[in-house]
Design a protein around this motif. Structure first.
Motif, PDB file in Angstrom:
ATOM      1  N   ALA A   1      -2.863  -2.324  -4.564  1.00  0.00           N
ATOM      2  CA  ALA A   1      -3.094  -2.016  -3.155  1.00  0.00           C
ATOM      3  C   ALA A   1      -4.547  -1.628  -2.914  1.00  0.00           C
ATOM      4  O   ALA A   1      -5.113  -1.946  -1.869  1.00  0.00           O
ATOM      5  CB  ALA A   1      -2.159  -0.902  -2.695  1.00  0.00           C
ATOM      6  N   GLN A   2      -5.174  -0.957  -3.870  1.00  0.00           N
ATOM      7  CA  GLN A   2      -6.572  -0.554  -3.716  1.00  0.00           C
ATOM      8  C   GLN A   2      -7.498  -1.753  -3.735  1.00  0.00           C
ATOM      9  O   GLN A   2      -8.538  -1.756  -3.104  1.00  0.00           O
ATOM     10  CB  GLN A   2      -6.973   0.419  -4.823  1.00  0.00           C
ATOM     11  CG  GLN A   2      -6.283   1.757  -4.700  1.00  0.00           C
ATOM     12  CD  GLN A   2      -6.527   2.627  -5.918  1.00  0.00           C
ATOM     13  OE1 GLN A   2      -7.151   2.226  -6.884  1.00  0.00           O
ATOM     14  NE2 GLN A   2      -6.022   3.850  -5.855  1.00  0.00           N
TER      15      GLN A   2
ATOM     16  N   GLY B   1       2.408   1.788  -3.320  1.00  0.00           N
ATOM     17  CA  GLY B   1       1.387   2.348  -4.201  1.00  0.00           C
ATOM     18  C   GLY B   1       1.256   3.854  -4.060  1.00  0.00           C
ATOM     19  O   GLY B   1       0.829   4.538  -5.001  1.00  0.00           O
ATOM     20  N   ARG B   2       1.628   4.367  -2.909  1.00  0.00           N
ATOM     21  CA  ARG B   2       1.603   5.828  -2.697  1.00  0.00           C
ATOM     22  C   ARG B   2       2.949   6.469  -3.040  1.00  0.00           C
ATOM     23  O   ARG B   2       3.161   7.646  -2.783  1.00  0.00           O
ATOM     24  CB  ARG B   2       1.231   6.125  -1.245  1.00  0.00           C
ATOM     25  CG  ARG B   2      -0.202   5.716  -0.901  1.00  0.00           C
ATOM     26  CD  ARG B   2      -0.637   6.230   0.460  1.00  0.00           C
ATOM     27  NE  ARG B   2       0.178   5.753   1.551  1.00  0.00           N
ATOM     28  CZ  ARG B   2      -0.131   4.742   2.369  1.00  0.00           C
ATOM     29  NH1 ARG B   2      -1.247   4.081   2.192  1.00  0.00           N
ATOM     30  NH2 ARG B   2       0.674   4.398   3.351  1.00  0.00           N
ATOM     31  N   GLY B   3       3.875   5.661  -3.595  1.00  0.00           N
ATOM     32  CA  GLY B   3       5.158   6.205  -4.031  1.00  0.00           C
ATOM     33  C   GLY B   3       6.257   6.197  -2.983  1.00  0.00           C
ATOM     34  O   GLY B   3       7.274   6.877  -3.148  1.00  0.00           O
TER      35      GLY B   3
ATOM     36  N   ARG C   1       0.842  -1.214   0.000  1.00  0.00           N
ATOM     37  CA  ARG C   1       0.000   0.000   0.000  1.00  0.00           C
ATOM     38  C   ARG C   1       0.872   1.257   0.000  1.00  0.00           C
ATOM     39  O   ARG C   1       0.597   2.220  -0.710  1.00  0.00           O
ATOM     40  CB  ARG C   1      -0.944  -0.002   1.206  1.00  0.00           C
ATOM     41  CG  ARG C   1      -2.148  -0.905   1.023  1.00  0.00           C
ATOM     42  CD  ARG C   1      -3.168  -0.709   2.132  1.00  0.00           C
ATOM     43  NE  ARG C   1      -2.793  -1.357   3.373  1.00  0.00           N
ATOM     44  CZ  ARG C   1      -2.960  -2.664   3.618  1.00  0.00           C
ATOM     45  NH1 ARG C   1      -3.487  -3.445   2.723  1.00  0.00           N
ATOM     46  NH2 ARG C   1      -2.590  -3.161   4.777  1.00  0.00           N
ATOM     47  N   ARG C   2       1.940   1.218   0.773  1.00  0.00           N
ATOM     48  CA  ARG C   2       2.841   2.383   0.823  1.00  0.00           C
ATOM     49  C   ARG C   2       3.595   2.560  -0.497  1.00  0.00           C
ATOM     50  O   ARG C   2       3.815   3.673  -0.943  1.00  0.00           O
ATOM     51  CB  ARG C   2       3.809   2.241   1.988  1.00  0.00           C
ATOM     52  CG  ARG C   2       3.109   2.412   3.322  1.00  0.00           C
ATOM     53  CD  ARG C   2       4.062   2.243   4.466  1.00  0.00           C
ATOM     54  NE  ARG C   2       3.346   2.395   5.717  1.00  0.00           N
ATOM     55  CZ  ARG C   2       3.839   3.016   6.769  1.00  0.00           C
ATOM     56  NH1 ARG C   2       5.051   3.518   6.741  1.00  0.00           N
ATOM     57  NH2 ARG C   2       3.127   3.118   7.865  1.00  0.00           N
TER      58      ARG C   2
ATOM     59  N   GLY D   1      -0.081   0.739  -6.851  1.00  0.00           N
ATOM     60  CA  GLY D   1      -1.233   1.534  -6.431  1.00  0.00           C
ATOM     61  C   GLY D   1      -2.543   0.864  -6.760  1.00  0.00           C
ATOM     62  O   GLY D   1      -3.443   0.778  -5.924  1.00  0.00           O
ATOM     63  N   SER D   2      -2.675   0.358  -7.966  1.00  0.00           N
ATOM     64  CA  SER D   2      -3.924  -0.293  -8.344  1.00  0.00           C
ATOM     65  C   SER D   2      -4.117  -1.605  -7.593  1.00  0.00           C
ATOM     66  O   SER D   2      -5.230  -1.951  -7.215  1.00  0.00           O
ATOM     67  CB  SER D   2      -3.978  -0.538  -9.854  1.00  0.00           C
ATOM     68  OG  SER D   2      -2.936  -1.396 -10.251  1.00  0.00           O
TER      69      SER D   2
ATOM     70  N   SER E   1       2.686  -0.635 -10.760  1.00  0.00           N
ATOM     71  CA  SER E   1       1.264  -0.923 -10.592  1.00  0.00           C
ATOM     72  C   SER E   1       0.849  -1.237  -9.158  1.00  0.00           C
ATOM     73  O   SER E   1      -0.248  -1.735  -8.939  1.00  0.00           O
ATOM     74  CB  SER E   1       0.858  -2.072 -11.514  1.00  0.00           C
ATOM     75  OG  SER E   1       1.613  -3.220 -11.225  1.00  0.00           O
TER      76      SER E   1
END
Length: 184
Positions: A69-70, A18-20, A15-16, A66-67, A64
């Motif tokens: 992790a969502q 995914g946030r960069g 998740r982190r 971010g997608s 990818s």
């Protein structure tokens, strides 16, 4: 103040990422790369190909995450997602090598419905199933692992293991019969 990422699980690291978060990516890589390398080496003896697949896998994770992790609450674990990417990259690498060696490429098809083994393994393995799997001869277990656990088709397994597709199908059938007998 920099917080340690050691206490976080792979899903939270993803998740982190995914946030960069570059530090989370580094932690995820350090934690999963040795395991992933070992698993790839079981399926491919070419160290250069393993290194290339590993690099492509983590590049795909960075791009990818971010997608994924969502949707991770419904689609499985971060480690499972990571292995899926790596397995597909390995198949792609085998296909690329086959084209270079002028072997005709293999067209793959998606399965219409999941096999009974897929459904049973999706819910986790109980002790009886695990014992039955370990009792299989290595050549049967290898084919079953590729087809059921890794989700590869008979053609993909044939390319991955370097054996004729007919041999893969025969071994898969023998493995399923042996599992049914062991579990009945």
């Amino acid at each position: 103040m920099r917080r340690s990422l050691d206490g976080l699980d792979e899903d939270e690291l993803l998740r982190r990422v995914g946030r960069g978060d570059r530090r989370a990516f580094d932690a995820l890589y350090r934690r999963t790369a040795p395991w992933l390398t070992t698993r790839l080496r079981r399926r491919c003896a070419d160290e250069d190909m393993v290194a290339e697949v590993l690099q492509e896998t983590y590049l795909a994770v960075w791009r990818s995450a971010g997608s994924q992790a969502q949707s991770s609450s419904t689609s499985g674990s971060a480690v499972g997602w990571l292995w899926t990417i790596a397995a597909h990259r390995l198949i792609d690498a085998f296909r690329h090598r086959a084209r270079r060696e002028r072997i005709p490429s293999v067209q793959t098809f998606e399965a219409v419905a999941p096999a009974a083994e897929d459904e049973a393994l999706a819910g986790g393995m109980d002790a009886n199933l695990e014992r039955a799997l370990h009792a299989l001869p290595p050549e049967l277990r290898q084919v079953l692992r590729a087809m059921v656990l890794d989700g590869l088709t008979a053609r993909e397994t044939s390319l991955l293991l370097g054996m004729p597709e007919g041999t893969v199908k025969t071994r898969a059938r023998r493995a399923r019969i042996a599992l049914r007998e062991a579990l009945s």
